[in-house]
Structure formats: C-alpha cells, structure tokens
Write a protein that holds these residues in place. Structure first.
Motif, short mmCIF file in Angstrom:
data_model
loop_
_atom_site.label_atom_id
_atom_site.label_comp_id
_atom_site.label_asym_id
_atom_site.label_seq_id
_atom_site.Cartn_x
_atom_site.Cartn_y
_atom_site.Cartn_z
N ARG A 220 41.85 43.09 48.18
CA ARG A 220 42.91 42.84 47.20
C ARG A 220 43.99 41.92 47.80
NH1 ARG A 220 44.31 48.47 43.95
NH2 ARG A 220 42.57 48.32 42.44
N GLU A 238 50.36 41.62 39.36
CA GLU A 238 49.55 42.73 38.84
C GLU A 238 48.65 43.30 39.92
OE1 GLU A 238 47.44 41.28 35.49
OE2 GLU A 238 49.25 40.96 34.25
N GLU A 239 48.10 42.43 40.75
CA GLU A 239 47.22 42.91 41.82
C GLU A 239 47.99 43.72 42.85
OE1 GLU A 239 43.45 43.46 43.12
OE2 GLU A 239 43.97 42.14 41.44
N SER A 241 50.72 45.36 42.33
CA SER A 241 51.18 46.61 41.72
C SER A 241 50.13 47.71 41.78
CB SER A 241 51.59 46.36 40.26
OG SER A 241 52.62 45.40 40.19
N ARG A 242 48.85 47.35 41.93
CA ARG A 242 47.78 48.35 41.98
C ARG A 242 47.38 48.73 43.40
NH1 ARG A 242 45.74 45.14 37.51
NH2 ARG A 242 44.46 43.95 38.97
#
Length: 290
Positions: A220, A238-239, A241-242
């Motif tokens: 990631r 978004e990446e 945040s995960r």
C-alpha cells in the motif's frame, strides 16, 4: 613849336593802341563767358538725363466678376409609382446598413468576449503555476479577487488561503517518507515491540481476491508513492486512510486534502474563465461605485 608837334601824334597812337587792346580783351572775355555757359548747359543737360525718373504708380487691376452658373434643379417627379420605387430602394439600403451594423457590433462583442476570456484564463493558469511552486500569489491575489471574487468567492478564498500555507507534491513525498514506518506498523500498544513484530509477521501472508489490490501495508505504501508521482493525491489520501497507522498521519492527510481542495478550486476558476463568466477588472485609476 616844332619840337612839340610829335608829342600829340604819339599820344593819339597810344590811345588807338589802348582802345584796340580794350576791345580785344572784351571780346575774349565775352567769348570765354559764352564757352563757359555752353559747358555749363551741356553738363546740366547730361545730369538731367542721368537722373532716374520716379516710377509712375500703376493703376490697380480690378478683377472682372466671374459669371456664376445657375443650376436649375428639375422639379421632383410626383408620380406615385416612382415615389414608391424610391422609397423601397431607400428601405432596402437602410436594411443593408442595419445588417452591416449588427454584424460589426456582434464581431466587436465577440472579440471583446474572447479577449476577456483569454485574460481570465491567463490569470487562472498563472495562479496554478504559483501554487504548484509553493510561493506567494503576489499581485495575482488581487487579480483573482477582481475577476472571480463575485462569481466564485469560495474558490478564490480557498486558493488565497492555500497560498499562505502552500503544500506541494514534494512536501507530500517527504512527509510520506517520514511517516512510512508508522503507517505500516500501526499505533503502539501494550504489547510493545513484540506485538508490532507479530503484526508485521502476520502481514507477510495475506489472502485477498485475485483482482483487488494487496492490503499488505508495504505494498500500500508503494502504491501511495506511485500515486503521488502521478499527482493522484486524492487516491493517495484514500489509500493512506486505510493503512494500520492512519491515525498517526492526520497532519499528512490534512495537507493532502488542502492540496486537493486548492486544485479543485483552480479547476473551477478555469471552467468559469472558459465559459466567459469571469468579471472584467476596473480600469487603473478608477474608483468602483459602491
């Protein structure tokens, strides 16, 4: 008495001689006077001839009157048919003039609109370049307010605030390098280094669907770097945040979101400029009416 006789004869001779001498002298004097008079008369005549004669005034020339030519205009025809034809001709000419005037007016309006649109686009492009470099807007700040402040005040305010706190792609890359380990390992807990080690060991083998991206934190993080290289900051946020350590990347996420917001505001201003809805700034030296 004989001795005295010759004396009277001599005296008479002397008197005759003296008389002849006197007459000769008088004649010579008269002749000389006559000659002198002739000379004086000749000199006077020559002097009179040599003297310039005064110019006689010429009589003024009187211009002869120019005969005027009287043009007699024939009376206009009062034939109804000719009057109607003339009126129709004048109406057709007037219609042509109105058509040409409308065409010229439309061309001028289009040229003015194109010039205003080009100027607004130039201001928006210049603001984007300044924001990408991470420097202050300078004089472009007032240009943005004048042209887009009335139609897009929120977008203008977003760009101005972002210029005071600039965020560039390079800043996001450096920040990601600093928080990379925390993003991959996640927050520390009571398990200490042992717990972090087991979490990292457990992430080495992850089962996920075939056509979906790998959820492994290391992969990631690599995807986030690739997204930043391609200026895909919104997908990178978004990446991140995960990822397990997303709670420790709040400052980075906030800066990335401000980066995305200012680019969206610039896109909005460029669309407004292309549509021709940007305002024309007042001329220098004029005071706006409030």
């Amino acid at each position: 008495m004989s001795d005295l006789d010759p004396l009277p004869a001599n005296a008479a001779a002397q008197r005759d001689s003296a008389r002849r001498l006197t007459m000769a002298t008088a004649a010579g004097i008269a002749l000389a006077t006559f000659l002198i008079g002739l000379l004086i008369a000749a000199w006077a005549i020559n002097r009179f001839r040599a003297a310039p004669t005064p110019a006689q005034p010429q009589p003024a020339l009187v211009a002869e009157p120019v005969p005027t030519k009287v043009i007699v205009t024939p009376p206009a025809s009062t034939d109804p048919a000719s009057l109607s034809a003339r009126q129709e001709m004048l109406s057709a000419q007037l219609a042509q003039l109105e058509t040409r005037t409308a065409a010229v007016t439309g061309t001028a309006a289009n040229a003015y609109g194109n010039a205003s649109r080009a100027e607004a686009l130039l201001v928006a492009f210049a603001a984007r370049r300044v924001i990408d470099r991470g420097v202050d807007l300078g004089y472009l700040e007032q240009q943005l307010r004048d042209r887009f402040g009335t139609v897009q005040p929120v977008a203008v305010a977003t760009i101005v605030q972002a210029a005071h706190r600039p965020v560039t792609i390079e800043d996001l890359r450096l920040g990601l390098d600093q928080i990379g380990p925390q993003l991959a390992l996640g927050p520390s807990d009571s398990s200490g280094w042992g717990g972090a080690f087991w979490r990292m060991l457990g992430s080495l083998v992850v089962v996920h669907p075939k056509n979906t991206p790998s959820p492994v934190p290391g992969e990631r993080l690599a995807r986030v770097r690739r997204m930043l290289a391609q200026s895909q900051v919104e997908a990178a946020v978004e990446e991140v945040s995960r990822m397990p350590g997303a709670s420790q990347a709040n400052a980075w996420i906030d800066g990335a979101r401000r980066y995305v917001a200012v680019r969206k505001a610039l896109d909005t201003l460029e669309a407004v400029a292309l549509e021709g809805r940007a305002a024309t700034p007042p001329a220098p030296g004029t005071v706006p009416i409030r």
